[in-house]
Design a protein around this motif. Structure first.
Motif, PDB file in Angstrom:
ATOM      1  N   LYS A 116      57.626  80.632  51.850  1.00 62.17           N
ATOM      2  CA  LYS A 116      56.163  80.727  51.776  1.00 62.17           C
ATOM      3  C   LYS A 116      55.527  80.348  53.112  1.00 62.17           C
ATOM      4  CE  LYS A 116      52.206  79.174  49.078  1.00 62.17           C
ATOM      5  NZ  LYS A 116      51.756  78.398  47.930  1.00 62.17           N
ATOM      6  N   LEU A 117      56.003  79.273  53.719  1.00 61.78           N
ATOM      7  CA  LEU A 117      55.486  78.875  55.030  1.00 61.78           C
ATOM      8  C   LEU A 117      55.769  79.954  56.078  1.00 61.78           C
ATOM      9  CD1 LEU A 117      56.540  75.121  55.067  1.00 61.78           C
ATOM     10  CD2 LEU A 117      54.195  75.994  55.071  1.00 61.78           C
ATOM     11  N   ALA A 118      56.978  80.479  56.070  1.00 57.13           N
ATOM     12  CA  ALA A 118      57.343  81.517  57.038  1.00 57.13           C
ATOM     13  C   ALA A 118      56.453  82.745  56.886  1.00 57.13           C
ATOM     14  CB  ALA A 118      58.815  81.897  56.875  1.00 57.13           C
ATOM     15  N   GLN A 119      56.231  83.156  55.656  1.00 60.31           N
ATOM     16  CA  GLN A 119      55.385  84.328  55.412  1.00 60.31           C
ATOM     17  C   GLN A 119      53.933  84.047  55.789  1.00 60.31           C
ATOM     18  OE1 GLN A 119      56.516  84.959  51.288  1.00 60.31           O
ATOM     19  NE2 GLN A 119      57.861  86.661  51.869  1.00 60.31           N
ATOM     20  N   THR A 120      53.467  82.839  55.543  1.00 52.99           N
ATOM     21  CA  THR A 120      52.085  82.483  55.867  1.00 52.99           C
ATOM     22  C   THR A 120      51.818  82.576  57.362  1.00 52.99           C
ATOM     23  OG1 THR A 120      51.915  81.040  53.940  1.00 52.99           O
ATOM     24  CG2 THR A 120      50.351  80.643  55.721  1.00 52.99           C
ATOM     25  N   VAL A 121      52.781  82.152  58.175  1.00 55.23           N
ATOM     26  CA  VAL A 121      52.579  82.207  59.629  1.00 55.23           C
ATOM     27  C   VAL A 121      53.077  83.520  60.232  1.00 55.23           C
ATOM     28  CG1 VAL A 121      52.630  79.701  59.875  1.00 55.23           C
ATOM     29  CG2 VAL A 121      54.749  81.009  60.230  1.00 55.23           C
ATOM     30  N   GLY A 122      53.597  84.412  59.402  1.00 51.22           N
ATOM     31  CA  GLY A 122      54.073  85.703  59.900  1.00 51.22           C
ATOM     32  C   GLY A 122      55.368  85.619  60.683  1.00 51.22           C
ATOM     33  N   ALA A 123      56.194  84.635  60.377  1.00 49.88           N
ATOM     34  CA  ALA A 123      57.465  84.483  61.092  1.00 49.88           C
ATOM     35  C   ALA A 123      58.381  85.668  60.804  1.00 49.88           C
ATOM     36  CB  ALA A 123      58.155  83.187  60.685  1.00 49.88           C
ATOM     37  N   THR A 124      59.023  86.150  61.843  1.00 53.74           N
ATOM     38  CA  THR A 124      59.983  87.246  61.692  1.00 53.74           C
ATOM     39  C   THR A 124      61.402  86.793  61.981  1.00 53.74           C
ATOM     40  OG1 THR A 124      59.593  87.923  63.980  1.00 53.74           O
ATOM     41  CG2 THR A 124      58.265  89.007  62.264  1.00 53.74           C
ATOM     42  N   SER A 125      61.551  85.543  62.447  1.00 51.57           N
ATOM     43  CA  SER A 125      62.885  85.030  62.741  1.00 51.57           C
ATOM     44  C   SER A 125      62.908  83.514  62.543  1.00 51.57           C
ATOM     45  CB  SER A 125      63.319  85.397  64.160  1.00 51.57           C
ATOM     46  OG  SER A 125      62.485  84.783  65.113  1.00 51.57           O
ATOM     47  N   ALA A 126      64.132  82.988  62.505  1.00 47.13           N
ATOM     48  CA  ALA A 126      64.322  81.558  62.299  1.00 47.13           C
ATOM     49  C   ALA A 126      65.580  81.097  63.025  1.00 47.13           C
ATOM     50  CB  ALA A 126      64.453  81.255  60.804  1.00 47.13           C
ATOM     51  N   ILE A 127      65.533  79.853  63.502  1.00 46.30           N
ATOM     52  CA  ILE A 127      66.693  79.192  64.085  1.00 46.30           C
ATOM     53  C   ILE A 127      67.021  78.049  63.132  1.00 46.30           C
ATOM     54  CG2 ILE A 127      67.621  77.940  66.069  1.00 46.30           C
ATOM     55  CD1 ILE A 127      65.276  79.247  67.716  1.00 46.30           C
ATOM     56  N   LEU A 128      68.147  78.181  62.436  1.00 44.27           N
ATOM     57  CA  LEU A 128      68.479  77.226  61.391  1.00 44.27           C
ATOM     58  C   LEU A 128      69.814  76.541  61.669  1.00 44.27           C
ATOM     59  CD1 LEU A 128      67.413  79.298  58.243  1.00 44.27           C
ATOM     60  CD2 LEU A 128      66.058  77.649  59.558  1.00 44.27           C
ATOM     61  N   LYS A 129      69.966  75.329  61.129  1.00 45.90           N
ATOM     62  CA  LYS A 129      71.133  74.481  61.379  1.00 45.90           C
ATOM     63  C   LYS A 129      72.389  75.036  60.714  1.00 45.90           C
ATOM     64  CE  LYS A 129      73.428  70.917  62.748  1.00 45.90           C
ATOM     65  NZ  LYS A 129      74.555  71.633  63.312  1.00 45.90           N
ATOM     66  N   CYS A 186      62.168  71.520  56.748  1.00 43.07           N
ATOM     67  CA  CYS A 186      63.385  70.985  56.146  1.00 43.07           C
ATOM     68  C   CYS A 186      63.337  71.407  54.687  1.00 43.07           C
ATOM     69  CB  CYS A 186      63.484  69.470  56.256  1.00 43.07           C
ATOM     70  SG  CYS A 186      64.981  68.854  55.414  1.00 43.07           S
ATOM     71  N   PRO A 187      64.034  72.481  54.325  1.00 45.90           N
ATOM     72  CA  PRO A 187      63.977  72.970  52.951  1.00 45.90           C
ATOM     73  C   PRO A 187      64.385  71.927  51.914  1.00 45.90           C
ATOM     74  CG  PRO A 187      65.026  74.585  54.376  1.00 45.90           C
ATOM     75  CD  PRO A 187      64.860  73.338  55.182  1.00 45.90           C
ATOM     76  N   GLU A 188      65.314  71.065  52.261  1.00 44.92           N
ATOM     77  CA  GLU A 188      65.771  70.071  51.287  1.00 44.92           C
ATOM     78  C   GLU A 188      64.665  69.065  50.977  1.00 44.92           C
ATOM     79  OE1 GLU A 188      69.644  68.881  52.818  1.00 44.92           O
ATOM     80  OE2 GLU A 188      70.103  71.005  53.079  1.00 44.92           O
ATOM     81  N   GLN A 189      63.937  68.646  52.003  1.00 46.68           N
ATOM     82  CA  GLN A 189      62.798  67.770  51.755  1.00 46.68           C
ATOM     83  C   GLN A 189      61.678  68.525  51.038  1.00 46.68           C
ATOM     84  OE1 GLN A 189      61.807  66.059  55.600  1.00 46.68           O
ATOM     85  NE2 GLN A 189      63.045  64.243  55.168  1.00 46.68           N
ATOM     86  N   LEU A 190      61.457  69.776  51.419  1.00 47.62           N
ATOM     87  CA  LEU A 190      60.429  70.584  50.747  1.00 47.62           C
ATOM     88  C   LEU A 190      60.742  70.755  49.264  1.00 47.62           C
ATOM     89  CD1 LEU A 190      59.787  73.367  53.416  1.00 47.62           C
ATOM     90  CD2 LEU A 190      58.149  71.639  52.640  1.00 47.62           C
ATOM     91  N   GLY A 191      62.026  70.683  48.911  1.00 50.36           N
ATOM     92  CA  GLY A 191      62.438  70.798  47.517  1.00 50.36           C
ATOM     93  C   GLY A 191      62.381  69.485  46.757  1.00 50.36           C
ATOM     94  N   GLY A 192      61.967  68.418  47.439  1.00 53.08           N
ATOM     95  CA  GLY A 192      61.802  67.138  46.773  1.00 53.08           C
ATOM     96  C   GLY A 192      62.970  66.183  46.875  1.00 53.08           C
ATOM     97  N   LEU A 193      63.986  66.534  47.648  1.00 55.17           N
ATOM     98  CA  LEU A 193      65.127  65.631  47.801  1.00 55.17           C
ATOM     99  C   LEU A 193      64.777  64.506  48.774  1.00 55.17           C
ATOM    100  CD1 LEU A 193      67.992  68.266  47.934  1.00 55.17           C
ATOM    101  CD2 LEU A 193      67.512  66.658  46.077  1.00 55.17           C
ATOM    102  N   PRO A 194      65.275  63.302  48.516  1.00 50.19           N
ATOM    103  CA  PRO A 194      64.974  62.164  49.389  1.00 50.19           C
ATOM    104  C   PRO A 194      65.812  62.192  50.662  1.00 50.19           C
ATOM    105  CG  PRO A 194      66.483  61.483  47.669  1.00 50.19           C
ATOM    106  CD  PRO A 194      66.117  62.921  47.373  1.00 50.19           C
ATOM    107  N   THR A 195      65.408  61.375  51.605  1.00 51.31           N
ATOM    108  CA  THR A 195      66.175  61.168  52.830  1.00 51.31           C
ATOM    109  C   THR A 195      66.292  59.671  53.014  1.00 51.31           C
ATOM    110  OG1 THR A 195      65.276  63.186  53.785  1.00 51.31           O
ATOM    111  CG2 THR A 195      66.263  61.632  55.306  1.00 51.31           C
ATOM    112  N   PRO A 196      67.508  59.137  53.106  1.00 48.51           N
ATOM    113  CA  PRO A 196      68.791  59.839  53.031  1.00 48.51           C
ATOM    114  C   PRO A 196      69.095  60.288  51.602  1.00 48.51           C
ATOM    115  CG  PRO A 196      69.157  57.477  53.172  1.00 48.51           C
ATOM    116  CD  PRO A 196      67.672  57.698  53.296  1.00 48.51           C
TER     117      PRO A 196
END
Length: 149
Positions: A90-103, A38-48
């Motif tokens: 950074k996480l994607a590159q660390t695990v070698g991800a080549t694709s993503a399914i995003l909302k 969740c990029p928004e949480q990774l950026g420090g934004l609260p939920t909700p």
């Protein structure tokens, strides 16, 4: 390995503290084929948190300093979204991800559509910030709506 928006696999991390759980996509997590983010949480934004929209363009424009991301209360949250997008990359590159399914429609994760920045519910063709950053770094992005096509 693929990255996936955490809200799609049942995490209640959306701005409204809900998820968009998709059982088929959740199965990919059970099989160890995706890493949720969740990029928004990774950026420090609260939920909700207040909903946010890109103003002045799309995620590519935010990356280029031509647009910003503002929440419904008028707060500029561009920096938090940028931090989260960079952490997701950074996480994607660390695990070698080549694709993503995003909302789809998200100011972070939308791959085809985002809201127009007026908080009127109108969607426009465009890419969210994290999706744009992923694409600039060679990671293929698709939405939950087009996954499997």
């Amino acid at each position: 390995m693929k990255m996936i928006s955490a809200c799609l696999i049942g995490c209640e991390c959306r701005y409204d503290q809900k998820s968009c759980r998709d059982q088929e996509l959740e199965q990919l997590l059970r099989e160890g084929k995706v890493i949720p983010i969740c990029p928004e949480q990774l950026g420090g934004l609260p939920t909700p948190r207040p909903p946010a929209e890109i103003v002045g363009g799309d995620g590519f424009d935010v990356l280029d300093g031509k647009a910003c991301i503002v929440d419904q209360k008028g707060n500029d949250v561009t920096e938090e979204f940028l931090v989260g997008a960079r952490q997701a990359l950074k996480l994607a590159q660390t695990v070698g991800a080549t694709s993503a399914i995003l909302k789809e429609n998200s100011p972070s994760c939308g791959s085809t559509f985002v809201y127009d920045g007026t908080f009127s519910g109108k969607k426009v063709t465009g890419t969210g910030l994290t999706a744009a950053l992923f694409r600039r770094h060679g990671i293929e992005v698709q939405s939950e709506q087009t996954h499997g096509e």
